[in-house]
Design an enzyme around this catalytic site. Structure first.
Site, short mmCIF file in Angstrom:
data_model
loop_
_atom_site.label_atom_id
_atom_site.label_comp_id
_atom_site.label_asym_id
_atom_site.label_seq_id
_atom_site.Cartn_x
_atom_site.Cartn_y
_atom_site.Cartn_z
N CYS A 1 0.83 -1.20 0.00
CA CYS A 1 0.00 0.00 0.00
C CYS A 1 0.87 1.25 0.00
O CYS A 1 1.52 1.55 -0.98
CB CYS A 1 -0.96 -0.03 1.19
N HIS B 1 -3.66 -5.53 0.86
CA HIS B 1 -2.98 -5.84 2.12
C HIS B 1 -2.94 -7.33 2.44
O HIS B 1 -3.85 -7.83 3.12
CB HIS B 1 -3.69 -5.12 3.26
N GLU C 1 -1.19 -8.73 4.65
CA GLU C 1 -1.05 -8.89 6.12
C GLU C 1 -2.40 -8.82 6.82
O GLU C 1 -2.50 -9.10 8.00
CB GLU C 1 -0.09 -7.84 6.68
#
Lengths: 268, 1000
Positions: free
Chosen positions: A95, A231, A233
C-alpha cells in the site's frame, strides 16, 4: 536460517504491527525501526535480509502518497537501498509502501521522466473493500511463488496504477514485472459480475481504482522486489475473511500468509 | 545560523553570522543578500486525466440549483513558495516534489507575473486563512528543506477558472461550494500579495478587567462580549471573589474560570440541582447525573462484589473495564456538534482527533484500537433557497463530516468499525457528530497520579490561535452569526502529529517516563493543567509554550484549543530520557511549568505574574446551577393503521428511507480493517454489503478474544416519551451486540445526551426523564454505564426567528466482549432449508415507527421495554449462539420484522417464506403491526433443522416460535393472518431500493 525483517517506520506508518505479526507467523524475526534511526546510522541495514515498507500514511501522504518519505530516502539513503537490493535481499512494499517503492527507484528507475505512478482512485474516494487478485503469467516474483490467485482487502485512495506510455507497460510485461492484477469477483447471484471495458480495464468495484491493465502489484526486474496496493497482512487468520461465518469448515490460515512464507523460505 | 539584517521597529540593525536569533527576530529577518521571492506553482491534471475537483464543483453547483448547464470549470491546486529561489530551483521543486508528472503538469512563475484568466473565464483562488492549520504546506516546507533549497514559507491553494456562469452568482458559488469562510479566504483574479504572513511580533501587555465596579448589566455584557457565556449569578460570584481579594482579575484569570465553569467542561446543568416533576413523581436532585446514571453503576458494582469488572468509571477521560489478564479496555464517545455546523470537515476531523486523545489520556495512556461515529443530519434533498442564512447545505455537511472523520481515523491507523446516520429536518442548522474511541491499556497502567513538583510537559502540536473559545462557545446557542462570531473555534486537525505523539506516548509509558498524562481538549492547557494540578497546584511559564506563529497574547497561549497536544507530568530525573525519546521521533516536547504544591494556579509570562487563582475557587467556587424540570406525557392518540392486501410497497419505502438505507457510501470510506483484528465487519454477507448488527475485532492478534461494538439511538420515539426512547436505545444497543454473540452479562454502555436549550423546564424535563430510564434499565439488566457526555443548547436561531431545537437525541454506545470470536454469528442467511425463528413478543407499538414515517401517520404507542423479559431474552440468545445452534441472527429495529427478514435474505442471497400467524404477538393482531411494529428485544434467527431442538432448549422460558424457512429462491414471501400473501417481493428489487438513496 531465520531471516531478519526490517519493518521501516516513519511518521504516519500504521500497518507495522500487523505486518510484523504476519512475518513472524511465517517464521521470520522482525524489528520495527524508525526512519530517523536509519538516517543516523545507515549501517543498520546490514543485519537484515528483508526490507518491508508497511502501509499507512507516511507524513500524512501530504503533497501525494508516500512522496515526502521517498524524497527523504532518495536524498539520504538512495545508495544503501540500491545496495540492499543488489545484495540479493528482498524488498516488499504494501500500500503506502508500494507508493514509496515506486518513487524511490527500487521498482523502476526514477532518473528522468517518471515511468509510472499511483494516482487517485477513479472514484476519487478512499475505498476499503476485498479484491480478487490473479498472478500474471510472466510473473517471476519471489513473493508470489506458487500463488496463482489471492483474496485480500484493498484500502486506499491513491492506488490507480498509471504508466507514462504504452511502451512502458509493454516493457513491464516483457520483464515479468507485472505481478498481480485485479480479477472479477463472481460469488454474487444478484450482482452482475464486473466486465472488462474496451481498454481491458475491469469495471469498478472489482478493479477498485481503475488501474491500467488492472495492475495491483508490480515487481522489479530481479523478481526480488514487490510492491502491491492490497494488504496481504490483513488476511493471515481465517477470521479476517469477510465471509468466514458462511464457511462450514475454516481453513488453517488466511490466504495472505503464503506471500510472507515465500519470503522466509527464500533464505532456506 | 546565517547573518542578515533585522528590522526592530523601524530601525535596522546588523547581526553577525552565528548569532542565535529569537523566534521573533527570525520572522523579521530578511536575507537581502539573496533576493526573497514569492513563487506560484500551479499544478494541473494532464489532458489524459479527469479534472475531478472541477467536475465535483459543477455537479454540486447543479445539485444545489446554482450551476447552469452551460457552466464550465477548470481547476488546479498549487503552492506559494517564499524564499530566495531562482527559477531553476523553483522548477526543480515543482517537478521533483510537488507535482506527480505522470498525471500532472506544473506551471511555475513568480507571483509578480501572475496573470488574470482570459477568454471570459473568472479566476477564483481559495486558500486557508493565515493561521489556519495547513498540514500539506508544513510537510512541503519540511521536504523542501530536505532538498536543501532556500524556502522560508509555503501556502497551498486551489484555483478555479469558471465560465458560462452568471457572474452575479459568483460570490454565492464561492461561499456555498468553493470555500468556507470559517477557515478559508477567497482571492478573485491573480494573487497580488508580495509575501506570506508569518505572524507579527507580540508585545506583552497585561490586561486587567475592572469587574469589581461593574453593575449587573455590565457583567452580562462582559459575559457575552467576552465570549465567557457565564450566567449573571456566576459573574456575580466571580465579582464577589475578587472584591474579597481586593483586586480586579486579569483577562486570563476570567477566561480560565469561564472555561473551568463552562457547561462543556463542568457539565453543571446535569450535575446540578434539578427539581423534576412529571405525572407520577416529583424528585429533587442535588446532582442529577450522580443520582441516576452514576448511582446505577455503583449499585451494579456492589451487586457484582468480587466479580466487579468495572475498573475506572466516570473518573478518567474514558471508562475502563477488564478485558483479559494483562489488559483492560476503555471507551469514550464525544460530540463535536457546533464546530461541525460551521466547518463540517474541520469540526468532524478535530472531533474524532479529540476523542482519540481521550483513551490516550486515560490512565497512563491506552492504545486506540477502534473508532465509532454516529451522525445526525437534515435530509440531503432540501433546496438551496430553503436554507436559512448561515446554514450550510446538508449534503455539504454530510460530505464534509464523513471526509473529516475518514481522513483523521484512516491516517491514525485506527479502524472505524461502527456507526449510524440519522436524518431529521431539525438537524438542519445544528447537525450532530458523535465520535467514539476504544482503547487497550495494560492492567498495571490503568491509573495515574501526578506528584508534587513534577514538571508540566507539553507534547505534540504547537499552539496557535485555533480553537479560541471552543469550550465556552459550545455552551452557546448557534445563531446565523455564530460563524463570524466564533470562527476561531473552528479548527483543522493534523492526524500525523497525533500519530507521532501516540507512538512516543506508548513507548514512554512502557519505559515509565511520566507519572500522569491527559489530553488538551476543550479548554486547552487551561483545563488540562487545571485538572492534573487540581489536588496540587501549578505554576506555568507561558512564554515557553511553543507557538505556530508569532503574535499570540499570553491569554491566547493559555486558552487556545489547538489540536494534537497532550500534557504530561514528568519527574525531573526522567525528563532527559523523555525529551530524548520525543526528539528521536521528531515530536516536540517542552517544559512549560511545574506542579508546585501551593494549591494555586499561577501563570507567568517572562517572569511577570498574569494569573493567581486558588484551585479551590476554580473547582469548588462555581455556584450550583439550579433548574426546574417538568415533563407532561403527550396524550397518546392511536395510529390508524391502513388495511392493505399487499405491503410490499411499504416495505420497499422503508428500506429506501434514509435512516434504514445502506450506509455503504460512508462505511467503505473508512478503513475498518487496519490493525488486522477485524472479525465481524460492518458490512457482511455474500456480497460483503449486508447491514451487520455490530462489529467484532481482536485487539490482540495473538488471542481469539474479541471486543464487540454497537450502538442504539432512535430520536423518533422522543416524540411520544423520552423514558421509553432511552430504554429503547439501550435495548437496541444491547440486542445489536448480543445478535453477533456478545455476552450480555459483560456489556459496558455509554450515554451521550444531545438536547436543546435546557433552560426550558420542559426540555430539561424530557432529558431528566430519559436519565431516569437509563438508571432503571441499567440496574435491572446489570449493565453499567462507564462513561458519558452531554451537549446541551443544540438549537439554531435563524435571523429574526424562533430557535429550531433538535429532537431529544440520546446515543447509547455499547462495548461487549466475546471469549472466542470464532463463535460469532452474522445476520446474512446461510443455507436453504434452515428454519426461521422469531424471538421476543411483538406488540402494536407503532409510535415513531418507520411505517408511520413513510406513510405520514402520527400517533401510536412507542415501543416499551419489560426489563426482566429483556434480560432473560438476551441471555437465552447468547446461550443459543454459544451452543452453536444459530446460523444467522438479526435484531428487529426500524421497520420491524419485514425489514429484518428482507435484509437477512438479500444479504445471504437466499429466499424466505414467513407466516405471520405464527409470530408471537400480544394484542389485537394486524398484518401491518406484525410486519412493521418496532417492539423491543426481538430477533429473527436462522437455525439448521438438526439444531432446532437444541436451540429451543436454550430459549426455554422465552417467547420464540418458528415462523418460516429459508429457500434457494430469490423472493421474500409473507403469508398474512388472513392466509393470503401480504408481501411477495423479488429480493433484488428490495436490495436495490435499500442500496440507492445514500449512494452519493
Amino acid at each position: 536460517m531465520k531471516p531478519n525483517v526490517l519493518i521501516l517506520r516513519a511518521p504516519g506508518t500504521n500497518c507495522d504491527l500487523e505486518t510484523a505479526y504476519a512475518f513472524e507467523k511465517a517464521g521470520a524475526a522482525t524489528e520495527r525501526i524508525h526512519v530517523n534511526r536509519l538516517l543516523e546510522d545507515p549501517s543498520l541495514f546490514e543485519k537484515f535480509q528483508i526490507l518491508c515498507f508497511p502501509g499507512g500514511f507516511s507524513y500524512g501522504d501530504d503533497i501525494s502518497s508516500g512522496r515526502i518519505l521517498s524524497s527523504q530516502l532518495l536524498h539520504n539513503l538512495s545508495d544503501q537501498l540500491q545496495k540492499f537490493r543488489d545484495a540479493g535481499k528482498l524488498v516488499l512494499g504494501i500500500c503506502n509502501g508500494f507508493q514509496i517503492l515506486i518513487k524511490t527507484g527500487l521498482l523502476i528507475p526514477v532518473d528522468g521522466e517518471p515511468l509510472a505512478t499511483l494516482a487517485w482512485n477513479n472514484c476519487q474516494r478512499f475505498q476499503d473493500r476485498w479484491v480478487e487478485l490473479k498472478t500474471h503469467a510472466n510473473c517471476k516474483n519471489v513473493f508470489l511463488k506458487g500463488i496463482d490467485r489471492l483474496y485480500i482487502p484493498a484500502a486506499h485512495a491513491e492506488g490507480r496504477f498509471v504508466v507514462k506510455d504504452a511502451e512502458t507497460l509493454k516493457k513491464f510485461e516483457e520483464n515479468g514485472q507485472i505481478a498481480l492484477q485485479y480479477a472479477p469477483l463472481d460469488f454474487s447471484k444478484f450482482e452482475e459480475a464486473a466486465k472488462y471495458d474496451a481498454n481491458g480495464i475491469l469495471q469498478y468495484p472489482d478493479n477498485p481504482n481503475g488501474a491500467v491493465a488492472n495492475i495491483a502489484g508490480l515487481g522489479d526486474e530481479t523478481g526480488r522486489v514487490l510492491g502491491l496496493m492490497p494488504h496481504p497482512e490483513r488476511h493471515i487468520d481465517p477470521t479476517q475473511h469477510p465471509r468466514w461465518t458462511r464457511r462450514d469448515v475454516q481453513p488453517e490460515e488466511g490466504e495472505g500468509l503464503q506471500m510472507f512464507r515465500n519470503a522466509v523460505e527464500y533464505f532456506n | 545560523m546565517a547573518g542578515g539584517l533585522i528590522q526592530g521597529g523601524a530601525k535596522w540593525r546588523k547581526v553577525p553570522f552565528g548569532t542565535i536569533l529569537t523566534r521573533t527576530e527570525q520572522n523579521e529577518t530578511f536575507f537581502i543578500s539573496r533576493n526573497q521571492m514569492l513563487w506560484e506553482i500551479d499544478i494541473y491534471p494532464k489532458a489524459s486525466q479527469v479534472d475531478a475537483l472541477a467536475n465535483e464543483t459543477v455537479t454540486e453547483s447543479q445539485a444545489l440549483g446554482l450551476g447552469t448547464d452551460s457552466m464550465k470549470v477548470r481547476s488546479c491546486h498549487g503552492y506559494l513558495l517564499q524564499g530566495a529561489l531562482d527559477r531553476e530551483q523553483a522548477e526543480k521543486i515543482a517537478r521533483e516534489l510537488l507535482a506527480d508528472c505522470v498525471v500532472e503538469e506544473p506551471v511555475v512563475f513568480p507571483v509578480s507575473e501572475a496573470k488574470d484568466a482570459e477568454n471570459g473565464e473568472t479566476l477564483v483562488n481559495v486558500l486557508p486563512k493565515p493561521g489556519v492549520m495547513d498540514p500539506v504546506a508544513n510537510s512541503a516546507l519540511k521536504a523542501i528543506k530536505d532538498m536543501d533549497l532556500p524556502v522560508e514559507a509555503v501556502r497551498t491553494f486551489r484555483k478555479f477558472f469558471i465560465s458560462g456562469f452568471d457572474t452575479e452568482n459568483i460570490d454565492k458559488l464561492c461561499w456555498k461550494i468553493l470555500a468556507n469562510d470559517a477557515i478559508e479566504q477567497v482571492v478573485k483574479g491573480p494573487f497580488t500579495f508580495e509575501h506570506l504572513e508569518v505572524g507579527s511580533p507580540y508585545h506583552f501587555e497585561l490586561t486587567i478587567v475592572p469587574i469589581r465596579g461593574m453593575n449587573d448589566e455590565e457583567l452580562k455584557t462582559l459575559a457575552i462580549k467576552g465570549q465567557l457565556y457565564l450566567s449573571l449569578v456566576e459573574m456575580q460570584t466571580i465579582q464577589k471573589h475578587f472584591q474579597d481579594l481586593d483586586r480586579d482579575p486579569t483577562d486570563v484569570e476570567l477566561e480560565t474560570i469561564a472555561q473551568t465553569w463552562s457547561e462543556h467542561c463542568s457539565h453543571k446543568t446535569l450535575a446540578g440541582r434539578i427539581s423534576y416533576r412529571d405525572d407520577e413523581r416529583e424528585i429533587v436532585f442535588q446532582n442529577m447525573l450522580k443520582e441516576t446514571i452514576f448511582a446505577a453503576t455503583q449499585e451494579i458494582r456492589k451487586n457484582l462484589g468480587e466479580n466487579d469488572w468495572c475498573v475506572s468509571v466516570f473518573k478518567d477521560n474514558a471508562g475502563v473495564v477488564t478485558f483479559d489478564d494483562e489488559y483492560n479496555i476503555c471507551f469514550k464517545v464525544e460530540t463535536h456538534n457546533h464546530p461541525s455546523a460551521l466547518e463540517p470537515y474541520g469540526g468532524a476531523n478535530t472531533g474524532i482527533g479529540g476523542v482519540i486523545r481521550d483513551p490516550m489520556g486515560t490512565g497512563m495512556g491506552a492504545k486506540p484500537v477502534a473508532n465509532t461515529d454516529v451522525f445526525c443530519f437534515a435530509p440531503p434533498e432540501i433546496p438551496l433557497e430553503d436554507l436559512p442564512q448561515g446554514v450550510l447545505h446538508p449534503k455539504r455537511v454530510m460530505r464534509g463530516v464523513v471526509s473529516g472523520v475518514r481522513d483523521y481515523g484512516n491516517r491514525m491507523g485506527i479502524p472505524t468499525i461502527n456507526g449510524a446516520v440519522f436524518f431529521d429536518e431539525r438537524y438542519l442548522g445544528n447537525p450532530l457528530v458523535y465520535c467514539g474511541n476504544v482503547g487497550l491499556i495494560p492492567v498495571d497502567k490503568s491509573f495515574k497520579k501526578t506528584n508534587p513538583n513534577d514538571l508540566i510537559v507539553a507534547v505534540g502540536g504547537r499552539t496557535g490561535r485555533d480553537g479560541i473559545h471552543g469550550a465556552t462557545f459550545s455552551s452557546a446557542e448557534l445563531t446565523h452569526e455564530s460563524e463570524s462570531l466564533s470562527g476561531g473555534a473552528v479548527q483543522i486537525g493534523n492526524a500525523i502529529t497525533e500519530k507521532m505523539v501516540l507512538d512516543v506516548l506508548l513507548e514512554a509509558r512502557d519505559r515509565g517516563l511520566y507519572t500522569a498524562v491527559t489530553d488538551c481538549g476543550a479548554g486547552g492547557f487551561s483545563s488540562a493543567v487545571g485538572e492534573m494540578g487540581e489536588e496540587i497546584g501549578a505554576e506555568v511559564w507561558l512564554e515557553k509554550i511553543p507557538l505556530k506563529y508569532e503574535g499570540l497574547s499570553y491569554k491566547e497561549m493559555w486558552i487556545s484549543e489547538a489540536q494534537e497536544r497532550m500534557v504530561f507530568s514528568v519527574a525531573d530525573d526522567k525528563w532527559p530520557e523523555m525529551k530524548a525519546l520525543c526528539e528521536s521521533e521528531g515530536v516536540e516536547a517542552t517544559v512549560i511549568g511545574r506542579y508546585v504544591p501551593t494549591g494555586r494556579l499561577v501563570l507567568k509570562y517572562d517572569g511577570v505574574q498574569v494569573a493567581d487563582l486558588t484551585m479551590d475557587f476554580m473547582h469548588g467556587g462555581r455556584p450550583p446551577v439550579v433548574r426546574e424540570a417538568v415533563y407532561a406525557p403527550p396524550a397518546v392518540s392511536p395510529m390508524n393503521l391502513p388495511i392493505r392486501t399487499d405491503y410490499t410497497e411499504d416495505l420497499t419505502k422503508i428500506l429506501g428511507s434514509y435512516n434504514v438505507a445502506s450506509k455503504h457510501w460512508v462505511v467503505r470510506q473508512y478503513d475498518h480493517e487496519v490493525q488486522g483484528g477485524s472479525a465481524v465487519k460492518p458490512l457482511v454477507g455474500v456480497n460483503n454489503d449486508g447491514p451487520g448488527d455490530a462489529s467484532v475485532f481482536r485487539p490482540r492478534l495473538h488471542t481469539m478474544q474479541g471486543v464487540v461494538i454497537s450502538n442504539g439511538m432512535n430520536p423518533c420515539y422522543g416524540e411520544c416519551d423520552t423514558y421509553w426512547m432511552a430504554a429503547s436505545a439501550i435495548d437496541e444497543a444491547l440486542r445489536n451486540a448480543v445478535a453477533v454473540g456478545a455476552d450480555p452479562e459483560k456489556i459496558a454502555i455509554l450515554d451521550n445526551f444531545c438536547w436543546g436549550n435546557t433552560d426550558r423546564p420542559e426540555t430539561l424535563g424530557s432529558l431528566v426523564r430519559s436519565a431516569i430510564a437509563c438508571r432503571d434499565m441499567s440496574i435491572a439488566l446489570g449493565t453499567p454505564f462507564v462513561s458519558g457526555k452531554d451537549s446541551l443548547n443544540n438549537e439554531f436561531r435563524p435571523a429574526g426567528q424562533e430557535p429550531i431545537s433538535i429532537p431529544p437525541s440520546l446515543l447509547i454506545s455499547a462495548m461487549g466482549q466475546v471469549n472466542d470470536v470464532r463463535k460469532c454469528v452474522t445476520m446474512d442467511l446461510k443455507s436453504a432449508g434452515s428454519a426461521l425463528y422469531a424471538v421476543g413478543t411483538t406488540k402494536e407499538e407503532m409510535g415513531g415507527s418507520h411505517f408511520g414515517l413513510v406513510n405520514k401517520l402520527s400517533g401510536g404507542e412507542c415501543p416499551k421495554v419489560d426489563f426482566d423479559v429483556t434480560k432473560k431474552t438476551l441471555k437465552a440468545v447468547y446461550d443459543a449462539i454459544q451452543a452453536g445452534t444459530v446460523r444467522s441472527c438479526h435484531d428487529l429495529s426500524e421497520g420491524g420484522l419485514a425489514v429484518a427478514a428482507a435484509e437477512m435474505a438479500f444479504a445471504g442471497e437466499l429466499g424466505v417464506e414467513l407466516d405471520l400467524t405464527a409470530v408471537p404477538f400480544d394484542g389485537q393482531k394486524s398484518d401491518a403491526a406484525i410486519l412493521f411494529s418496532e417492539s423491543n428485544t426481538r430477533f429473527l434467527v436462522e437455525v439448521a433443522p438438526e439444531k432446532e431442538a437444541e436451540f429451543l432448549a436454550a430459549l426455554e422460558g422465552v417467547a420464540a416460535a418458528k415462523i418460516g424457512s429459508v429457500n434457494s429462491g430469490t423472493k421474500l414471501t409473507v403469508k398474512g393472518i388472513a392466509g393470503g400473501n401480504v408481501i411477495d417481493a423479488e429480493l433484488a428489487n428490495l436490495k436495490a431500493a435499500w442500496l440507492k438513496p445514500l449512494d452519493l
